[in-house]
Design a protein around this motif. Structure first.
Motif, PDB file in Angstrom:
ATOM      1  N   PRO A 125      36.186  20.234 -18.063  1.00  0.00           N
ATOM      2  CA  PRO A 125      35.962  19.431 -16.850  1.00  0.00           C
ATOM      3  C   PRO A 125      35.639  17.837 -17.517  1.00  0.00           C
ATOM      4  N   GLU A 126      36.078  17.013 -16.880  1.00  0.00           N
ATOM      5  CA  GLU A 126      35.954  15.552 -16.971  1.00  0.00           C
ATOM      6  C   GLU A 126      34.804  15.175 -17.419  1.00  0.00           C
ATOM      7  N   ARG A 127      33.873  15.311 -16.247  1.00  0.00           N
ATOM      8  CA  ARG A 127      32.444  14.805 -16.390  1.00  0.00           C
ATOM      9  C   ARG A 127      31.653  15.462 -17.471  1.00  0.00           C
ATOM     10  N   LEU A 128      31.871  16.687 -17.703  1.00  0.00           N
ATOM     11  CA  LEU A 128      31.154  17.470 -18.868  1.00  0.00           C
ATOM     12  C   LEU A 128      31.726  16.835 -20.054  1.00  0.00           C
ATOM     13  N   LYS A 129      32.790  16.268 -20.250  1.00  0.00           N
ATOM     14  CA  LYS A 129      33.442  16.050 -21.546  1.00  0.00           C
ATOM     15  C   LYS A 129      32.653  14.639 -21.894  1.00  0.00           C
ATOM     16  N   HIS A 130      32.044  13.962 -20.964  1.00  0.00           N
ATOM     17  CA  HIS A 130      31.527  12.696 -21.299  1.00  0.00           C
ATOM     18  C   HIS A 130      29.941  12.861 -21.846  1.00  0.00           C
ATOM     19  N   CYS A 131      29.556  14.277 -21.743  1.00  0.00           N
ATOM     20  CA  CYS A 131      28.046  14.547 -22.046  1.00  0.00           C
ATOM     21  C   CYS A 131      28.021  14.957 -23.720  1.00  0.00           C
ATOM     22  N   LEU A 132      27.213  13.740 -24.618  1.00  0.00           N
ATOM     23  CA  LEU A 132      27.659  14.316 -25.931  1.00  0.00           C
ATOM     24  C   LEU A 132      27.308  15.480 -26.327  1.00  0.00           C
ATOM     25  N   ASP A 133      26.085  16.329 -25.529  1.00  0.00           N
ATOM     26  CA  ASP A 133      25.917  17.440 -26.042  1.00  0.00           C
ATOM     27  C   ASP A 133      26.400  18.672 -25.000  1.00  0.00           C
ATOM     28  N   GLY A 134      27.453  18.437 -24.433  1.00  0.00           N
ATOM     29  CA  GLY A 134      28.086  19.296 -23.545  1.00  0.00           C
ATOM     30  C   GLY A 134      28.657  20.312 -24.789  1.00  0.00           C
ATOM     31  N   PRO A 135      28.721  21.787 -24.269  1.00  0.00           N
ATOM     32  CA  PRO A 135      29.366  22.822 -25.106  1.00  0.00           C
ATOM     33  C   PRO A 135      30.624  22.589 -25.666  1.00  0.00           C
ATOM     34  N   ILE A 136      30.895  22.806 -26.894  1.00  0.00           N
ATOM     35  CA  ILE A 136      32.273  22.724 -27.502  1.00  0.00           C
ATOM     36  C   ILE A 136      33.055  23.841 -26.888  1.00  0.00           C
ATOM     37  N   LEU A 137      32.482  24.948 -26.443  1.00  0.00           N
ATOM     38  CA  LEU A 137      33.329  26.008 -25.885  1.00  0.00           C
ATOM     39  C   LEU A 137      32.347  26.779 -24.658  1.00  0.00           C
ATOM     40  N   PHE A 138      32.881  26.988 -23.457  1.00  0.00           N
ATOM     41  CA  PHE A 138      32.530  27.658 -22.425  1.00  0.00           C
ATOM     42  C   PHE A 138      33.223  28.513 -21.939  1.00  0.00           C
ATOM     43  N   PHE A 139      32.786  29.641 -21.261  1.00  0.00           N
ATOM     44  CA  PHE A 139      33.426  30.895 -20.768  1.00  0.00           C
ATOM     45  C   PHE A 139      33.441  30.652 -19.030  1.00  0.00           C
ATOM     46  N   HIS A 140      34.287  31.264 -18.303  1.00  0.00           N
ATOM     47  CA  HIS A 140      34.065  31.259 -17.054  1.00  0.00           C
ATOM     48  C   HIS A 140      35.120  32.283 -16.464  1.00  0.00           C
ATOM     49  N   SER A 141      34.769  32.762 -15.324  1.00  0.00           N
ATOM     50  CA  SER A 141      35.484  33.725 -14.445  1.00  0.00           C
ATOM     51  C   SER A 141      35.796  33.071 -13.040  1.00  0.00           C
ATOM     52  N   GLY A 142      36.603  33.886 -12.194  1.00  0.00           N
ATOM     53  CA  GLY A 142      36.915  33.270 -10.964  1.00  0.00           C
ATOM     54  C   GLY A 142      37.980  32.467 -10.734  1.00  0.00           C
ATOM     55  N   ASN A 143      38.142  31.674  -9.915  1.00  0.00           N
ATOM     56  CA  ASN A 143      39.004  30.619  -9.490  1.00  0.00           C
ATOM     57  C   ASN A 143      38.474  29.132  -9.448  1.00  0.00           C
ATOM     58  N   ILE A 144      37.833  28.839 -10.533  1.00  0.00           N
ATOM     59  CA  ILE A 144      37.294  27.205 -10.471  1.00  0.00           C
ATOM     60  C   ILE A 144      38.335  26.317 -10.682  1.00  0.00           C
ATOM     61  N   ASP A 145      38.159  24.950  -9.930  1.00  0.00           N
ATOM     62  CA  ASP A 145      39.013  24.264 -10.006  1.00  0.00           C
ATOM     63  C   ASP A 145      37.983  23.059 -10.212  1.00  0.00           C
ATOM     64  N   LEU A 146      37.859  22.450 -11.361  1.00  0.00           N
ATOM     65  CA  LEU A 146      36.972  21.187 -11.539  1.00  0.00           C
ATOM     66  C   LEU A 146      37.634  19.967 -11.869  1.00  0.00           C
ATOM     67  N   LYS A 147      38.938  19.806 -11.289  1.00  0.00           N
ATOM     68  CA  LYS A 147      39.824  18.635 -11.198  1.00  0.00           C
ATOM     69  C   LYS A 147      39.214  17.858 -10.015  1.00  0.00           C
ATOM     70  N   HIS A 148      38.464  18.489  -9.213  1.00  0.00           N
ATOM     71  CA  HIS A 148      38.042  17.929  -7.858  1.00  0.00           C
ATOM     72  C   HIS A 148      37.245  16.882  -8.130  1.00  0.00           C
ATOM     73  N   LYS A 149      37.278  15.729  -7.375  1.00  0.00           N
ATOM     74  CA  LYS A 149      36.607  14.387  -7.429  1.00  0.00           C
ATOM     75  C   LYS A 149      35.128  14.559  -7.014  1.00  0.00           C
ATOM     76  N   LYS A 150      35.125  15.334  -6.166  1.00  0.00           N
ATOM     77  CA  LYS A 150      33.679  15.177  -5.401  1.00  0.00           C
ATOM     78  C   LYS A 150      32.964  16.544  -5.977  1.00  0.00           C
ATOM     79  N   ILE A 151      32.016  16.495  -6.669  1.00  0.00           N
ATOM     80  CA  ILE A 151      31.218  17.597  -7.372  1.00  0.00           C
ATOM     81  C   ILE A 151      29.785  17.182  -7.437  1.00  0.00           C
TER      82      ILE A 151
END
Length: 367
Positions: free
Chosen positions: A90-116
């Motif tokens: 996720p683009e915005r999470l990439k800007h967080c210095l302490d964002g996780p180096i790795l995370f896990f997910h399930s479902g049909n997530i699309d976080l390229k969406h501009k409005k979150i």
């Protein structure tokens, strides 16, 4: 990511005292998780901000043994994962210095969406809070935002359900592995959430159920979105932690006001009083501050000044904005490979030259 690199990344994630910020420094300096474990510690200590305490538990054999067990779970259950250097991260999470180096997910997530947006609040939500949350999401539905929350009692589950009722994608951030659901009573919503979004967590299948995990989880809730909304909160609570983290990430924070005598509004009222959050009375407030107004089709574009002299960096920003139409300051800085503080100065100079104009929500566009 290869299976081997995933294994070593899991091992790095499992290393005590290291943390995501330090792990990212090492990964950028050395090149891969495997290389970190193979490198001599005296060389790793040369990396800025890395001290002996952070490396004292870096043990290839111990962490790999734990990582192998989790890798088997990931492969058996077909768990999706996202690495912080992946394009899918996720683009915005990439800007967080302490964002996780790795995370896990399930479902049909699309976080390229501009409005979150993230919606958080008390677990002991009142009728007022429930009604406000449902009405807010219904009013925002035409703009098709993604609704992020923590899948807990109260405001969280109200936000998830309202999003699904309005045909919106919703993302639930968990404070435990994907092999369990808390609270158990919310298991009945799992399938529908995965059909309309999904679940995200950085925690492993064998991680203990711990209160601190919920506080750690809150940074992902804040980091995924461009704004965090606190519907109701007592004077102290996890929602206020999320709001504080969002502010530290330079994201917008909104709080719903309540009567001074309402215990569940004290936290929100304090956020507004101390100017840590915008007052939120309706969806219109959010739409204005985030610059989500629908553009008028009959509005004539403004004429850009002719023969304006731009520096090489200003030209780079101009070309980027011309392609994107409008974009956030952080994204402009990232894509143009310019430090954020410098990009802000460049955009101010371009604004003075009449080339760009600022919009609500820290957006910029070509004039």
């Amino acid at each position: 990511m290869s299976q081997k690199e995933l294994l070593y990344t899991l091992a790095l994630q499992r290393t005590p005292n290291l943390g995501d910020t330090s792990a990212k420094k090492l990964l950028r300096a050395v090149g891969s998780a495997e290389a970190i474990f193979k490198e001599k510690k005296h060389n790793l200590l040369k990396v800025d901000g890395i001290g002996s305490f952070k490396l004292k538990d870096l043990n290839e054999n111990q962490q790999l043994a734990e990582a192998e067990a989790e890798l088997r779970f990931i492969e058996t259950e077909k768990i999706q994962h996202s690495y912080f250097l992946d394009k899918t991260y996720p683009e915005r999470l990439k800007h967080c210095l302490d964002g996780p180096i790795l995370f896990f997910h399930s479902g049909n997530i699309d976080l390229k969406h501009k409005k979150i947006i993230s919606i958080v609040g008390t677990r002991k939500v009142t009728t007022y809070g429930t009604t406000f949350c449902k009405d807010l999401i219904e009013e925002l539905a035409p703009l098709n935002p993604v609704i992020v929350s923590g899948f807990a009692y109260g405001v969280d589950i109200t936000a998830h359900k309202a999003a699904m009722d309005n045909g919106l994608q919703t993302v639930a951030c968990l404070a435990h592995g994907l092999n369990q659901i808390y609270p158990k009573v919310h298991k009945k919503y799992v399938v529908k959430v995965e059909e309309n979004g999904g679940f995200i967590t950085e925690f492993w299948s064998d991680d203990p159920f711990d209160r601190n995990n919920f506080l750690k989880r809150n940074r992902i809730i804040a980091g995924l979105s461009e704004a965090t909304i606190v519907i109701e909160s007592a004077e102290k609570g996890g929602s206020l932690v999320t709001a504080d983290i969002a502010n530290s990430y330079n994201r917008e924070v909104f709080a719903v006001p309540g009567r001074s005598t309402d215990k569940q509004s004290q936290g929100c009222n304090n956020l507004i009083k101390t100017q840590q959050a915008h007052l939120l009375n309706s969806a219109a407030d959010l739409i204005y501050h985030l610059g989500w107004e629908l553009e008028k089709k009959d509005e004539k574009p403004k004429q850009t000044q002719l023969f304006v002299e731009l520096t090489d960096e200003e030209k780079k920003v101009y070309r980027f904005l011309k392609e994107k139409e409008k974009e956030l300051l952080d994204i402009i800085a990232l894509e143009c490979q310019i430090p954020t503080f410098k990009a802000a100065t460049i955009l101010l100079n371009m604004e003075l030259k009449g080339v760009v104009q600022p919009l609500p929500g820290k957006l910029f566009q070509i004039v």
